[in-house]
Design a protein around this motif. Sequence first.
Motif, PDB file in Angstrom:
ATOM      1  N   VAL A   1       4.604  17.739  34.867  1.00  0.00           N
ATOM      2  CA  VAL A   1       5.749  18.462  35.513  1.00  0.00           C
ATOM      3  C   VAL A   1       6.919  17.620  35.679  1.00  0.00           C
ATOM      4  CG1 VAL A   1       6.107  19.147  38.026  1.00  0.00           C
ATOM      5  CG2 VAL A   1       4.016  19.822  36.807  1.00  0.00           C
ATOM      6  N   GLU A   2       6.666  16.258  36.025  1.00  0.00           N
ATOM      7  CA  GLU A   2       7.894  15.586  36.161  1.00  0.00           C
ATOM      8  C   GLU A   2       8.839  15.138  34.816  1.00  0.00           C
ATOM      9  OE1 GLU A   2       6.613  12.228  38.946  1.00  0.00           O
ATOM     10  OE2 GLU A   2       6.765  13.832  40.435  1.00  0.00           O
ATOM     11  N   SER A   3       8.074  15.516  33.611  1.00  0.00           N
ATOM     12  CA  SER A   3       8.954  15.030  32.407  1.00  0.00           C
ATOM     13  C   SER A   3       9.773  16.739  32.072  1.00  0.00           C
ATOM     14  CB  SER A   3       7.959  15.170  31.198  1.00  0.00           C
ATOM     15  OG  SER A   3       7.194  16.116  30.968  1.00  0.00           O
ATOM     16  N   ILE A   4       9.281  17.753  32.396  1.00  0.00           N
ATOM     17  CA  ILE A   4       9.914  19.200  32.323  1.00  0.00           C
ATOM     18  C   ILE A   4      10.957  18.664  33.355  1.00  0.00           C
ATOM     19  CG2 ILE A   4       9.869  21.427  32.707  1.00  0.00           C
ATOM     20  CD1 ILE A   4       6.730  21.516  32.047  1.00  0.00           C
ATOM     21  N   ASP A   5      10.733  18.451  34.620  1.00  0.00           N
ATOM     22  CA  ASP A   5      11.743  18.349  35.578  1.00  0.00           C
ATOM     23  C   ASP A   5      12.949  17.639  35.148  1.00  0.00           C
ATOM     24  OD1 ASP A   5      10.944  17.664  38.947  1.00  0.00           O
ATOM     25  OD2 ASP A   5      12.707  16.691  38.003  1.00  0.00           O
ATOM     26  N   SER A   6      12.825  16.446  34.471  1.00  0.00           N
ATOM     27  CA  SER A   6      14.105  15.929  34.189  1.00  0.00           C
ATOM     28  C   SER A   6      14.937  16.524  33.294  1.00  0.00           C
ATOM     29  CB  SER A   6      13.786  14.367  33.635  1.00  0.00           C
ATOM     30  OG  SER A   6      12.893  15.007  32.416  1.00  0.00           O
ATOM     31  N   THR A   7      14.444  17.585  32.625  1.00  0.00           N
ATOM     32  CA  THR A   7      15.116  18.344  31.636  1.00  0.00           C
ATOM     33  C   THR A   7      15.987  19.613  32.269  1.00  0.00           C
ATOM     34  OG1 THR A   7      13.316  19.924  31.013  1.00  0.00           O
ATOM     35  CG2 THR A   7      13.581  17.851  29.776  1.00  0.00           C
ATOM     36  N   LEU A   8      15.792  20.043  33.564  1.00  0.00           N
ATOM     37  CA  LEU A   8      16.025  21.118  34.129  1.00  0.00           C
ATOM     38  C   LEU A   8      17.336  20.970  35.092  1.00  0.00           C
ATOM     39  CD1 LEU A   8      12.854  22.719  35.645  1.00  0.00           C
ATOM     40  CD2 LEU A   8      13.870  23.383  33.914  1.00  0.00           C
ATOM     41  N   ASP A   9      18.009  21.943  34.907  1.00  0.00           N
ATOM     42  CA  ASP A   9      19.409  21.825  35.718  1.00  0.00           C
ATOM     43  C   ASP A   9      19.481  22.804  36.903  1.00  0.00           C
ATOM     44  OD1 ASP A   9      22.113  21.695  36.390  1.00  0.00           O
ATOM     45  OD2 ASP A   9      22.751  23.323  34.872  1.00  0.00           O
ATOM     46  N   SER A  10      18.538  22.485  37.940  1.00  0.00           N
ATOM     47  CA  SER A  10      18.182  23.566  38.806  1.00  0.00           C
ATOM     48  C   SER A  10      19.054  23.274  39.959  1.00  0.00           C
ATOM     49  CB  SER A  10      16.702  23.519  39.161  1.00  0.00           C
ATOM     50  OG  SER A  10      15.717  23.050  38.184  1.00  0.00           O
ATOM     51  N   HIS A  11      19.098  24.242  41.068  1.00  0.00           N
ATOM     52  CA  HIS A  11      19.638  24.155  42.024  1.00  0.00           C
ATOM     53  C   HIS A  11      18.896  23.801  43.110  1.00  0.00           C
ATOM     54  CE1 HIS A  11      22.953  24.779  45.240  1.00  0.00           C
ATOM     55  NE2 HIS A  11      22.088  25.357  45.868  1.00  0.00           N
ATOM     56  N   THR A  12      17.417  24.159  43.068  1.00  0.00           N
ATOM     57  CA  THR A  12      16.442  24.135  43.936  1.00  0.00           C
ATOM     58  C   THR A  12      15.612  23.024  43.727  1.00  0.00           C
ATOM     59  OG1 THR A  12      16.648  26.111  44.903  1.00  0.00           O
ATOM     60  CG2 THR A  12      14.794  25.421  45.382  1.00  0.00           C
ATOM     61  N   GLN A  13      15.180  21.939  44.599  1.00  0.00           N
ATOM     62  CA  GLN A  13      14.084  21.278  44.123  1.00  0.00           C
ATOM     63  C   GLN A  13      12.789  21.460  45.086  1.00  0.00           C
ATOM     64  OE1 GLN A  13      15.032  17.012  42.927  1.00  0.00           O
ATOM     65  NE2 GLN A  13      13.492  16.495  44.303  1.00  0.00           N
ATOM     66  N   ALA A  14      11.601  21.566  44.777  1.00  0.00           N
ATOM     67  CA  ALA A  14      10.628  21.620  45.847  1.00  0.00           C
ATOM     68  C   ALA A  14       9.587  20.430  45.584  1.00  0.00           C
ATOM     69  CB  ALA A  14       9.531  22.892  45.284  1.00  0.00           C
ATOM     70  N   ASN A  15       9.549  19.567  46.777  1.00  0.00           N
ATOM     71  CA  ASN A  15       8.804  18.497  46.832  1.00  0.00           C
ATOM     72  C   ASN A  15       7.572  18.797  47.617  1.00  0.00           C
ATOM     73  OD1 ASN A  15      10.979  16.658  45.980  1.00  0.00           O
ATOM     74  ND2 ASN A  15      12.022  16.831  48.161  1.00  0.00           N
ATOM     75  N   LEU A  16       6.597  18.213  46.775  1.00  0.00           N
ATOM     76  CA  LEU A  16       5.061  18.358  47.404  1.00  0.00           C
ATOM     77  C   LEU A  16       4.798  17.204  47.916  1.00  0.00           C
ATOM     78  CD1 LEU A  16       5.002  21.125  46.025  1.00  0.00           C
ATOM     79  CD2 LEU A  16       2.601  20.594  45.683  1.00  0.00           C
ATOM     80  N   CYS A  17       4.364  16.933  49.397  1.00  0.00           N
ATOM     81  CA  CYS A  17       3.878  15.668  49.711  1.00  0.00           C
ATOM     82  C   CYS A  17       2.405  15.572  49.589  1.00  0.00           C
ATOM     83  CB  CYS A  17       4.433  15.404  51.180  1.00  0.00           C
ATOM     84  SG  CYS A  17       6.166  15.336  51.188  1.00  0.00           S
ATOM     85  N   VAL A  18       1.902  14.830  48.852  1.00  0.00           N
ATOM     86  CA  VAL A  18       0.121  14.691  48.450  1.00  0.00           C
ATOM     87  C   VAL A  18       0.058  13.137  48.688  1.00  0.00           C
ATOM     88  CG1 VAL A  18      -1.558  15.006  46.845  1.00  0.00           C
ATOM     89  CG2 VAL A  18       0.629  16.703  47.059  1.00  0.00           C
ATOM     90  N   ASN A  19      -0.989  13.075  49.595  1.00  0.00           N
ATOM     91  CA  ASN A  19      -1.542  11.565  50.251  1.00  0.00           C
ATOM     92  C   ASN A  19      -0.278  11.107  50.420  1.00  0.00           C
ATOM     93  OD1 ASN A  19      -3.113   9.468  50.533  1.00  0.00           O
ATOM     94  ND2 ASN A  19      -2.858   8.577  48.436  1.00  0.00           N
ATOM     95  N   TYR A  20       0.684  11.647  51.130  1.00  0.00           N
ATOM     96  CA  TYR A  20       1.682  11.339  51.733  1.00  0.00           C
ATOM     97  C   TYR A  20       1.500  10.941  53.271  1.00  0.00           C
ATOM     98  CZ  TYR A  20       6.354  10.813  53.891  1.00  0.00           C
ATOM     99  OH  TYR A  20       7.608  10.465  54.547  1.00  0.00           O
ATOM    100  N   GLY A  21       2.171   9.693  53.597  1.00  0.00           N
ATOM    101  CA  GLY A  21       2.202   9.450  55.110  1.00  0.00           C
ATOM    102  C   GLY A  21       3.399   8.578  55.230  1.00  0.00           C
ATOM    103  N   GLY A  22       3.970   8.722  56.302  1.00  0.00           N
ATOM    104  CA  GLY A  22       5.223   8.182  56.614  1.00  0.00           C
ATOM    105  C   GLY A  22       5.538   6.705  56.802  1.00  0.00           C
ATOM    106  N   ARG A  23       4.331   6.454  57.267  1.00  0.00           N
ATOM    107  CA  ARG A  23       4.443   4.897  57.733  1.00  0.00           C
ATOM    108  C   ARG A  23       4.049   4.121  56.454  1.00  0.00           C
ATOM    109  NH1 ARG A  23       1.415   3.959  63.615  1.00  0.00           N
ATOM    110  NH2 ARG A  23       2.950   4.701  64.835  1.00  0.00           N
ATOM    111  N   ASP A  24       2.954   4.886  55.734  1.00  0.00           N
ATOM    112  CA  ASP A  24       2.676   4.160  54.358  1.00  0.00           C
ATOM    113  C   ASP A  24       3.844   3.968  53.539  1.00  0.00           C
ATOM    114  OD1 ASP A  24       0.682   3.488  52.240  1.00  0.00           O
ATOM    115  OD2 ASP A  24       1.349   5.316  51.264  1.00  0.00           O
ATOM    116  N   GLU A  25       4.919   5.166  53.388  1.00  0.00           N
ATOM    117  CA  GLU A  25       6.042   5.262  52.375  1.00  0.00           C
ATOM    118  C   GLU A  25       6.817   4.109  52.898  1.00  0.00           C
ATOM    119  OE1 GLU A  25       8.653   8.407  53.540  1.00  0.00           O
ATOM    120  OE2 GLU A  25       9.469   8.696  51.339  1.00  0.00           O
TER     121      GLU A  25
END
Length: 242
Positions: A126-150
């Motif tokens: 997904v992220e390799s396709i991502d870099s080839t796109l010229d989109s106006h919108t980006q969707a970020n999915l937080c998975v195994n995400y924690g603010g303190r951990d980050e």
Amino acid sequence: MAPFDKQKTAGQGTVLPRHIAIIMDGNGRWAQKRGLPRTAGHAAGAETFRRVASYCRDLGIEYLTVYAFSTENWKRSAEEVSAIMGLLKKYLEEAIEKMRRENVRIRILGDTSVLSGELRGLIERVESIDSTLDSHTQANLCVNYGGRDEIIRAVKAWQADPDRGELTERELSKYLYTAGMPDPDLVIRPGGEERVSNFLLWQSAYSEFYFTDTLWPDFTERDMDAAIASYQSRNRRYGGVK
Ligand code: IPE
Ligand code: IPE
Ligand code: MG
């Protein structure tokens, strides 16, 4: 007519949020109310995410960041965790098919190193396709995400970087998962709880919050309209006087 002003954009110095973040909560209760297993709630919640993401793209929202699985959600049963990971897999496979057509970039934010090899492979694709796109919108999915951990990870990465600059707020931001993105203007939490649950702790320092009792699987485009309308009525002072 929409209850908020669709013409207003941040770029014009007005108030359509550039970045909306959502704590997608209430899936389990939605299922329980219907006598269904919690996993059915997650499946319904995943559908809601697809719908809301398309709506945000149509509105011209630049960034949509959703909390799908927290660093604390591993406390749930193995069955529930694996159902959520299964939904993520399905979503990523679909994204690989549709991303170019729909022209939405997709990023996964969080510690993905502990996910299955299969999921990590899909995220890479997904992220390799991502870099080839010229989109106006980006969707970020937080998975195994924690603010303190980050924040801890960011500090460690900064410390290990031979090219690091002096430690400032701007400098540390470069090492967060959200590097290069604007902070969320609006954070929405459906499901009735009024807490942050370790979501975007650094980035939401000056975000506007919108809470609703609607459970995430029941969240519609009209709920998004109501959240944006509420956002547009706020006076963002950032500690100053306005
Ligand atoms: C949010 O819904 C999804 C995740 C946390 C993965 P919940 O599963 O927390 O639903 P409730 O809060 O139990 O209703
Ligand atoms: C927050 O919801 C995490 C996600 C929506 C992914 P939780 O249901 O895990 O939060 P708490 O436990 O009610 O604080
Ligand atoms: Mg919950």
